[in-house]
Design an enzyme around this catalytic site. Structure first.
Site, short mmCIF file in Angstrom:
data_model
loop_
_atom_site.label_atom_id
_atom_site.label_comp_id
_atom_site.label_asym_id
_atom_site.label_seq_id
_atom_site.Cartn_x
_atom_site.Cartn_y
_atom_site.Cartn_z
N CYS A 123 -11.06 3.31 -0.49
CA CYS A 123 -9.61 3.75 -0.24
C CYS A 123 -9.76 2.57 1.08
O CYS A 123 -10.34 3.00 2.24
CB CYS A 123 -9.75 5.56 -0.02
N CYS B 188 -3.79 -1.00 -1.94
CA CYS B 188 -3.96 0.56 -2.25
C CYS B 188 -5.21 0.54 -3.30
O CYS B 188 -4.72 0.05 -4.31
CB CYS B 188 -2.44 1.47 -2.38
N ASP C 18 1.18 -1.50 -0.04
CA ASP C 18 0.41 -0.27 -0.26
C ASP C 18 0.82 1.15 0.05
O ASP C 18 1.87 1.24 0.42
CB ASP C 18 -1.38 -0.43 1.44
N SER C 19 0.45 2.80 -0.49
CA SER C 19 0.76 3.41 0.35
C SER C 19 1.72 4.23 0.86
O SER C 19 2.68 4.74 1.23
CB SER C 19 -0.02 4.73 -0.75
N GLU D 1 -5.10 10.07 9.18
CA GLU D 1 -4.22 9.93 9.17
C GLU D 1 -3.79 11.03 10.68
O GLU D 1 -2.91 10.60 11.71
CB GLU D 1 -2.96 10.21 8.03
N HIS E 190 -8.23 4.28 3.52
CA HIS E 190 -8.59 5.03 5.26
C HIS E 190 -10.04 5.10 5.07
O HIS E 190 -10.49 5.45 6.29
CB HIS E 190 -7.66 6.39 4.69
N1 DGL Z 1 -3.69 3.94 -0.22
C1 DGL Z 1 -5.02 5.28 -1.05
C2 DGL Z 1 -5.81 4.22 -1.74
O1 DGL Z 1 -5.81 3.61 -0.73
C3 DGL Z 1 -5.02 6.32 0.05
C4 DGL Z 1 -3.67 7.36 0.63
C5 DGL Z 1 -2.83 7.79 -0.43
O2 DGL Z 1 -3.71 8.86 -1.06
O3 DGL Z 1 -2.13 6.98 -1.00
O4 DGL Z 1 -6.14 5.11 -2.59
#
Ligand code: DGL
Length: 269
Positions: free
Chosen positions: A186, A75, A12-13, A154, A188
């Site tokens: 997403c 992600c 993931d990012s 976050e 989050h």
């Molecule tokens: N992990 C990203 C997503 O699911 C969210 C956080 C980011 O923008 O990197 O799209």
């Protein structure tokens, strides 16, 4: 059936993809996981498709070098921009979160009017519309980028008035279109699910793709004869971050729902 005890790579990012790890652990308790969170380069949401593809390629190279037998792109933004490229680029199977989320939404909706919320990159890519229309061409998809949600989550602003005001505005076009299902597109957003459920029209179902993604991972491992032998109990996972492993350790437990003992640091690019 011989199976494989090699680890499953998940990336993931940042930290949010741990919600997917949590589901994989639940559905595939014998699998060892290597999780890579690109905390040095998060967020991916506002970045160009080319940049997200380059980052995804670098992470896939690293995971393959560590001997993974499959890669789960936890992600949404990386799935939206890079999944087809990764499937050609690496030899191991690659599972994304968009198709599983679309499938779950189409199983849930009655009206076939579906909302999708995600980062700017995910929504601009049109990946969810494509995945939903591949299942049901007559579905109506109302997609909305919610770029302020990631920083709010976050910051831990899960149940704050400011977040509620922003969420109300983001959900307005979905309510106007009378969607009966909203895909949380997403990593989050599942943490905001209680607030979003409260703000959405009564009866609207929220879809978190983590469970469906874990189920797809399971199906893929079975199909390719890659399941870990059931003798491997409580496998030790590895958690890796490209920056600030201490922050990952602290905040990660909220997403994983369990304690994390150690986070390694690996720099890419
Ligand atoms: N992990 C990203 C997503 O699911 C969210 C956080 C980011 O923008 O990197 O799209």
């Amino acid at each position: 059936m011989s199976g494989s005890s090699a680890p499953v790579g998940v990336f993931d990012s940042g930290i949010g993809g741990l919600t997917v790890v949590r589901e994989i652990e639940r559905q595939l308790p014998h699998e060892r996981i290597i999780y890579f969170g690109d905390t040095a380069r998060v967020p991916y949401g506002p970045k160009s498709p080319e940049t997200v593809q380059r980052y995804s390629r670098e992470i896939a190279d690293w995971l393959v070098g560590e001997g993974v037998k499959a890669i789960v792109v936890a992600c949404n933004t990386a799935t939206a921009h890079a999944l087809p490229m990764l499937r050609e680029y690496v030899k191991v199977p690659v599972i994304g979160v968009v198709e599983p989320g679309a499938r779950a939404a189409m199983r849930t909706t009655r009206s076939k009017v579906v909302g999708v919320i995600g980062t700017a990159g995910t929504i601009a890519s049109g990946a969810y519309e494509r995945a939903i229309h591949a299942i049901e061409p007559s579905a109506r998809v109302v997609a909305r980028a919610c770029p302020l949600f990631v920083p709010l989550v976050e910051e831990g602003w899960i149940d704050r008035e400011a977040t509620r005001l922003i969420a109300r505005e983001y959900l307005e076009p979905l309510a106007a279109a009378q969607v009966d299902t909203i895909v949380l597109g997403c990593t989050h957003y599942p943490l905001l699910a209680p607030m979003l459920a409260e703000l959405a029209m009564p009866g609207v179902q929220l879809i978190d793709s983590a469970a469906e993604t874990a189920a797809e991972t399971r199906r893929t491992l079975i199909e390719r004869d890659l399941l870990a032998p059931s003798s491997s109990t409580s496998p030790a996972h590895r958690f890796v971050a490209s920056d600030d492993p201490d922050h990952f350790l602290r905040v990660g437990q909220r997403f994983l729902g369990a304690a994390i003992d150690r986070v390694e640091k690996v720099t890419l690019g």
